[in-house]
Scaffold this motif. Sequence first.
Motif, PDB file in Angstrom:
ATOM      1  N   THR A 211      58.848  11.245 -97.802  1.00 55.98           N
ATOM      2  CA  THR A 211      59.087  12.454 -98.602  1.00 55.98           C
ATOM      3  C   THR A 211      57.873  12.741 -99.472  1.00 55.98           C
TER       4      THR A 211
ATOM      5  N   VAL B 126      59.552   3.847-102.505  1.00 59.15           N
ATOM      6  CA  VAL B 126      59.613   2.734-101.543  1.00 59.15           C
ATOM      7  C   VAL B 126      58.424   2.889-100.603  1.00 59.15           C
TER       8      VAL B 126
ATOM      9  N   SER C 109      56.452   0.162 -98.576  1.00 56.31           N
ATOM     10  CA  SER C 109      56.073  -1.172 -98.067  1.00 56.31           C
ATOM     11  C   SER C 109      54.692  -1.197 -97.425  1.00 56.31           C
ATOM     12  N   ARG C 110      54.300  -0.047 -96.855  1.00 60.13           N
ATOM     13  CA  ARG C 110      53.013  -0.035 -96.135  1.00 60.13           C
ATOM     14  C   ARG C 110      51.875   0.566 -96.962  1.00 60.13           C
TER      15      ARG C 110
HETATM   16  N1  LIG Z   1      66.463  18.285 -97.335  1.00 56.54           N
HETATM   17  C1  LIG Z   1      66.254  17.379 -98.279  1.00 56.54           C
HETATM   18  O1  LIG Z   1      67.086  17.159 -99.184  1.00 56.54           O
HETATM   19  C2  LIG Z   1      64.965  16.596 -98.262  1.00 56.54           C
HETATM   20  C3  LIG Z   1      64.690  15.716 -99.316  1.00 56.54           C
HETATM   21  C4  LIG Z   1      63.519  14.981 -99.248  1.00 56.54           C
HETATM   22  C5  LIG Z   1      62.671  15.116 -98.161  1.00 56.54           C
HETATM   23  N2  LIG Z   1      62.956  15.994 -97.168  1.00 56.54           N
HETATM   24  C6  LIG Z   1      62.092  16.079 -95.969  1.00 56.54           C
HETATM   25  O2  LIG Z   1      62.342  14.886 -95.209  1.00 56.54           O
HETATM   26  C7  LIG Z   1      61.143  14.386 -94.627  1.00 56.54           C
HETATM   27  C8  LIG Z   1      60.877  12.954 -95.104  1.00 56.54           C
HETATM   28  O3  LIG Z   1      62.058  12.196 -95.122  1.00 56.54           O
HETATM   29  P1  LIG Z   1      62.360  10.986 -94.124  1.00 56.54           P
HETATM   30  O4  LIG Z   1      63.809  10.856 -93.999  1.00 56.54           O
HETATM   31  O5  LIG Z   1      61.532  11.148 -92.896  1.00 56.54           O
HETATM   32  O6  LIG Z   1      61.749   9.739 -94.883  1.00 56.54           O
HETATM   33  P2  LIG Z   1      62.053   9.140 -96.338  1.00 56.54           P
HETATM   34  O7  LIG Z   1      63.469   8.754 -96.453  1.00 56.54           O
HETATM   35  O8  LIG Z   1      61.413   9.976 -97.374  1.00 56.54           O
HETATM   36  O9  LIG Z   1      61.147   7.824 -96.203  1.00 56.54           O
HETATM   37  C9  LIG Z   1      61.587   6.748 -95.432  1.00 56.54           C
HETATM   38  C10 LIG Z   1      61.624   5.545 -96.374  1.00 56.54           C
HETATM   39  O10 LIG Z   1      62.532   4.596 -95.919  1.00 56.54           O
HETATM   40  C11 LIG Z   1      61.937   3.318 -96.070  1.00 56.54           C
HETATM   41  N3  LIG Z   1      62.606   2.416 -95.140  1.00 56.54           N
HETATM   42  C12 LIG Z   1      62.979   2.674 -93.866  1.00 56.54           C
HETATM   43  N4  LIG Z   1      63.616   1.608 -93.354  1.00 56.54           N
HETATM   44  C13 LIG Z   1      63.656   0.672 -94.338  1.00 56.54           C
HETATM   45  C14 LIG Z   1      64.201  -0.648 -94.411  1.00 56.54           C
HETATM   46  N5  LIG Z   1      64.842  -1.190 -93.398  1.00 56.54           N
HETATM   47  N6  LIG Z   1      64.069  -1.305 -95.581  1.00 56.54           N
HETATM   48  C15 LIG Z   1      63.436  -0.759 -96.624  1.00 56.54           C
HETATM   49  N7  LIG Z   1      62.896   0.491 -96.607  1.00 56.54           N
HETATM   50  C16 LIG Z   1      63.014   1.196 -95.476  1.00 56.54           C
HETATM   51  C17 LIG Z   1      60.481   3.558 -95.780  1.00 56.54           C
HETATM   52  O11 LIG Z   1      59.738   2.570 -96.366  1.00 56.54           O
HETATM   53  P3  LIG Z   1      58.260   2.113 -95.861  1.00 56.54           P
HETATM   54  O12 LIG Z   1      57.788   3.073 -94.845  1.00 56.54           O
HETATM   55  O13 LIG Z   1      57.450   2.127 -97.110  1.00 56.54           O
HETATM   56  O14 LIG Z   1      58.461   0.764 -95.323  1.00 56.54           O
HETATM   57  C18 LIG Z   1      60.274   4.885 -96.498  1.00 56.54           C
HETATM   58  O15 LIG Z   1      60.029   4.704 -97.874  1.00 56.54           O
HETATM   59  C19 LIG Z   1      60.059  15.369 -95.033  1.00 56.54           C
HETATM   60  O16 LIG Z   1      59.962  16.328 -93.999  1.00 56.54           O
HETATM   61  C20 LIG Z   1      60.611  16.011 -96.295  1.00 56.54           C
HETATM   62  O17 LIG Z   1      60.074  17.287 -96.518  1.00 56.54           O
HETATM   63  C21 LIG Z   1      64.097  16.721 -97.189  1.00 56.54           C
END
Ligand SMILES: NC(=O)c1ccc[n+]([C@@H]2O[C@H](COP(=O)([O-])OP(=O)(O)OC[C@H]3O[C@@H](n4cnc5c(N)ncnc54)[C@H](OP(=O)(O)O)[C@@H]3O)[C@@H](O)[C@H]2O)c1
Length: 225
Positions: free
Chosen positions: A49, A75, A77-78
Amino acid sequence: MGAGVRPHVVAQLAVSVDGATAGFAVDHARFYALATLWQEDVTLIGADTILAQEEALRSAPHPGPRPAGPLLAVVDSRARVREWEALRRVGHWSDVLALYADQTPARSPDSSIAELITGYDRVDLAEALDLLGSRRGAEVVRVESGGTLIAVLLELGLIDELALLVHPVIVGSGGPWTTSRLNLNLSLANAEEFEGGVVWLRYCVSLGRGAQGSSEVGESVGGDG
Ligand SMILES: NC(=O)c1ccc[n+]([C@@H]2O[C@H](COP(=O)([O-])OP(=O)(O)OC[C@H]3O[C@@H](n4cnc5c(N)ncnc54)[C@H](OP(=O)(O)O)[C@@H]3O)[C@@H](O)[C@H]2O)c1
């Protein structure tokens, strides 16, 4: 708050009717107005995000930290997030905190970003939440994520409340925010309709998992209120 007490964790998501979190015009004004309901101590955000906003962050105004604002914990980790200073100064948060793991790649020696290290190759989310409670005094944590982080937290039983701002649109691509086979009971705490047909749904996530089969989940939604 006493040591070892996990904060109340609420996950807030803007979704389409088919469960997408991107690919449609989010009512950001409504989303962030509703976010103020919780007055969270910590905003917990997924690295992806943040990465999706890094370019915009660089050119955004930077009025400086907001002392009365929540702490931003990412969060990461990388160690993929680079714009920590911009995040600190963007005017929403009092400070920033990087959640890293033991195996997180080395950071720049001159980095002044506060770190909390849990887990081996990935952040241990349960421990991180416990430490946010015991070391930082966090009582309420609000999670913002496109769904990935929220789905992991749900799987671990770490979400107390799920709040969806449902937009009247079917995106048709990108998939739903969670494809987990997790079966959970939710109880509807509040439902409200806003201008433009946007609907706010607040659910309590019960500790016990639901029985297999969607009918059981359907029965529990709106049951106890
Ligand atoms: N509509 C909405 O409400 C909204 C809100 C926010 C964002 N967005 C959109 O959503 C997209 C990004 O969101 P996303 O869902 O792809 O990713 P995200 O939830 O923002 O990021 C994924 C996170 O999960 C962590 N993670 C995954 N598996 C894990 C595990 N087993 N243990 C610990 N941590 C873990 C990753 O950590 P590491 O990679 O650091 O390990 C990373 O920090 C963007 O396009 C953004 O614009 C929409």
